[in-house]
Design a protein around this motif. Structure first.
Motif, PDB file in Angstrom:
ATOM      1  N   LEU A 105       2.086  -4.559 -21.450  1.00 53.72           N
ATOM      2  CA  LEU A 105       3.037  -4.097 -20.444  1.00 53.72           C
ATOM      3  C   LEU A 105       2.612  -2.765 -19.839  1.00 53.72           C
ATOM      4  CD1 LEU A 105       6.236  -4.823 -22.534  1.00 53.72           C
ATOM      5  CD2 LEU A 105       5.207  -6.285 -20.801  1.00 53.72           C
ATOM      6  N   LEU A 106       2.804  -2.605 -18.549  1.00 57.82           N
ATOM      7  CA  LEU A 106       2.491  -1.357 -17.855  1.00 57.82           C
ATOM      8  C   LEU A 106       3.764  -0.567 -17.634  1.00 57.82           C
ATOM      9  CD1 LEU A 106       0.011  -2.641 -15.153  1.00 57.82           C
ATOM     10  CD2 LEU A 106      -0.525  -1.054 -16.983  1.00 57.82           C
ATOM     11  N   ARG A 107       3.701   0.730 -17.867  1.00 50.88           N
ATOM     12  CA  ARG A 107       4.826   1.624 -17.594  1.00 50.88           C
ATOM     13  C   ARG A 107       4.287   2.862 -16.890  1.00 50.88           C
ATOM     14  NH1 ARG A 107       6.895  -2.416 -18.505  1.00 50.88           N
ATOM     15  NH2 ARG A 107       8.592  -2.918 -19.915  1.00 50.88           N
ATOM     16  N   ILE A 108       5.096   3.419 -15.997  1.00 50.17           N
ATOM     17  CA  ILE A 108       4.691   4.565 -15.185  1.00 50.17           C
ATOM     18  C   ILE A 108       5.644   5.714 -15.447  1.00 50.17           C
ATOM     19  CG2 ILE A 108       4.334   5.391 -12.825  1.00 50.17           C
ATOM     20  CD1 ILE A 108       4.294   1.705 -13.345  1.00 50.17           C
ATOM     21  N   ASP A 109       5.083   6.872 -15.750  1.00 48.39           N
ATOM     22  CA  ASP A 109       5.889   8.076 -15.947  1.00 48.39           C
ATOM     23  C   ASP A 109       6.423   8.508 -14.579  1.00 48.39           C
ATOM     24  OD1 ASP A 109       6.311  11.092 -16.044  1.00 48.39           O
ATOM     25  OD2 ASP A 109       5.936  10.644 -18.154  1.00 48.39           O
ATOM     26  N   PRO A 110       7.698   8.898 -14.507  1.00 48.79           N
ATOM     27  CA  PRO A 110       8.252   9.329 -13.213  1.00 48.79           C
ATOM     28  C   PRO A 110       7.471  10.477 -12.569  1.00 48.79           C
ATOM     29  CG  PRO A 110      10.020   8.952 -14.766  1.00 48.79           C
ATOM     30  CD  PRO A 110       8.730   8.841 -15.538  1.00 48.79           C
ATOM     31  N   ALA A 111       6.911  11.370 -13.383  1.00 49.02           N
ATOM     32  CA  ALA A 111       6.115  12.476 -12.842  1.00 49.02           C
ATOM     33  C   ALA A 111       4.828  11.950 -12.201  1.00 49.02           C
ATOM     34  CB  ALA A 111       5.788  13.484 -13.937  1.00 49.02           C
ATOM     35  N   VAL A 125       1.541  -2.199  -6.315  1.00 43.86           N
ATOM     36  CA  VAL A 125       1.615  -1.195  -7.390  1.00 43.86           C
ATOM     37  C   VAL A 125       0.508  -1.449  -8.400  1.00 43.86           C
ATOM     38  CG1 VAL A 125       3.044  -0.289  -9.268  1.00 43.86           C
ATOM     39  CG2 VAL A 125       4.099  -0.871  -7.071  1.00 43.86           C
ATOM     40  N   ARG A 126       0.315  -2.701  -8.778  1.00 46.70           N
ATOM     41  CA  ARG A 126      -0.743  -3.029  -9.754  1.00 46.70           C
ATOM     42  C   ARG A 126      -2.130  -2.687  -9.199  1.00 46.70           C
ATOM     43  NH1 ARG A 126       1.188  -5.741 -14.073  1.00 46.70           N
ATOM     44  NH2 ARG A 126       3.277  -6.627 -13.849  1.00 46.70           N
ATOM     45  N   ARG A 127      -2.335  -2.870  -7.903  1.00 45.41           N
ATOM     46  CA  ARG A 127      -3.621  -2.508  -7.281  1.00 45.41           C
ATOM     47  C   ARG A 127      -3.829  -0.997  -7.335  1.00 45.41           C
ATOM     48  NH1 ARG A 127      -2.662  -6.313  -2.204  1.00 45.41           N
ATOM     49  NH2 ARG A 127      -3.551  -8.234  -3.005  1.00 45.41           N
ATOM     50  N   GLU A 187      10.156  -1.311  -6.071  1.00 46.39           N
ATOM     51  CA  GLU A 187      11.430  -1.198  -5.361  1.00 46.39           C
ATOM     52  C   GLU A 187      11.612   0.197  -4.758  1.00 46.39           C
ATOM     53  OE1 GLU A 187      14.310  -2.378  -8.296  1.00 46.39           O
ATOM     54  OE2 GLU A 187      13.855  -4.507  -8.027  1.00 46.39           O
ATOM     55  N   LEU A 188      11.222   1.231  -5.517  1.00 49.21           N
ATOM     56  CA  LEU A 188      11.346   2.597  -5.015  1.00 49.21           C
ATOM     57  C   LEU A 188      10.442   2.840  -3.808  1.00 49.21           C
ATOM     58  CD1 LEU A 188      11.436   4.555  -8.395  1.00 49.21           C
ATOM     59  CD2 LEU A 188      13.304   4.365  -6.741  1.00 49.21           C
ATOM     60  N   LEU A 233      10.414   5.571 -18.866  1.00 46.59           N
ATOM     61  CA  LEU A 233       9.254   5.174 -18.098  1.00 46.59           C
ATOM     62  C   LEU A 233       9.655   4.061 -17.138  1.00 46.59           C
ATOM     63  CD1 LEU A 233       6.600   5.097 -20.954  1.00 46.59           C
ATOM     64  CD2 LEU A 233       7.021   6.916 -19.307  1.00 46.59           C
ATOM     65  N   LEU A 234       9.061   4.086 -15.972  1.00 44.91           N
ATOM     66  CA  LEU A 234       9.378   3.098 -14.941  1.00 44.91           C
ATOM     67  C   LEU A 234       8.528   1.844 -15.108  1.00 44.91           C
ATOM     68  CD1 LEU A 234       9.339   5.579 -11.935  1.00 44.91           C
ATOM     69  CD2 LEU A 234      11.365   4.626 -13.045  1.00 44.91           C
ATOM     70  N   THR A 235       9.101   0.722 -14.778  1.00 44.97           N
ATOM     71  CA  THR A 235       8.343  -0.527 -14.779  1.00 44.97           C
ATOM     72  C   THR A 235       7.640  -0.680 -13.435  1.00 44.97           C
ATOM     73  OG1 THR A 235      10.156  -1.832 -13.886  1.00 44.97           O
ATOM     74  CG2 THR A 235      10.048  -1.622 -16.293  1.00 44.97           C
ATOM     75  N   VAL A 236       6.714  -1.609 -13.383  1.00 46.83           N
ATOM     76  CA  VAL A 236       6.017  -1.901 -12.126  1.00 46.83           C
ATOM     77  C   VAL A 236       7.033  -2.349 -11.078  1.00 46.83           C
ATOM     78  CG1 VAL A 236       4.361  -3.459 -11.026  1.00 46.83           C
ATOM     79  CG2 VAL A 236       3.824  -2.428 -13.234  1.00 46.83           C
TER      80      VAL A 236
END
Length: 69
Positions: free
Chosen positions: A52-58, A32-34, A23-24, A15-18
């Motif tokens: 903590l927030l995590r983002i799935d690459p999909a 990103v948080r907004r 950066e991507l 999982l990606l971090t904020v």
């Protein structure tokens, strides 16, 4: 008759971090948080107390596809 137990071949998802998403996308972490806060980018809360927030690459790919600039 013995049944074999299935081997666990699934790798844990990365999982990606904020910060990584920022950066991507070449933007700030606040942007990103907004996007997460208004529901444009799907995220999951993990860690103690769901802090903590995590983002799935999909989910990130879907967000980028829907919000091309």
């Amino acid at each position: 008759m013995l049944k074999s137990t299935p081997k666990k071949t699934d790798q844990p998802r990365h999982l990606l971090t904020v910060k990584e998403v920022a950066e991507l996308d070449h933007c700030s972490e606040k942007t990103v948080r907004r996007a997460i806060a208004v529901g444009l980018l799907e995220a999951v809360r993990v860690g103690p107390g769901g802090r903590l927030l995590r983002i799935d690459p999909a989910a990130h790919a879907a967000y980028r596809q829907a919000h091309r600039w």
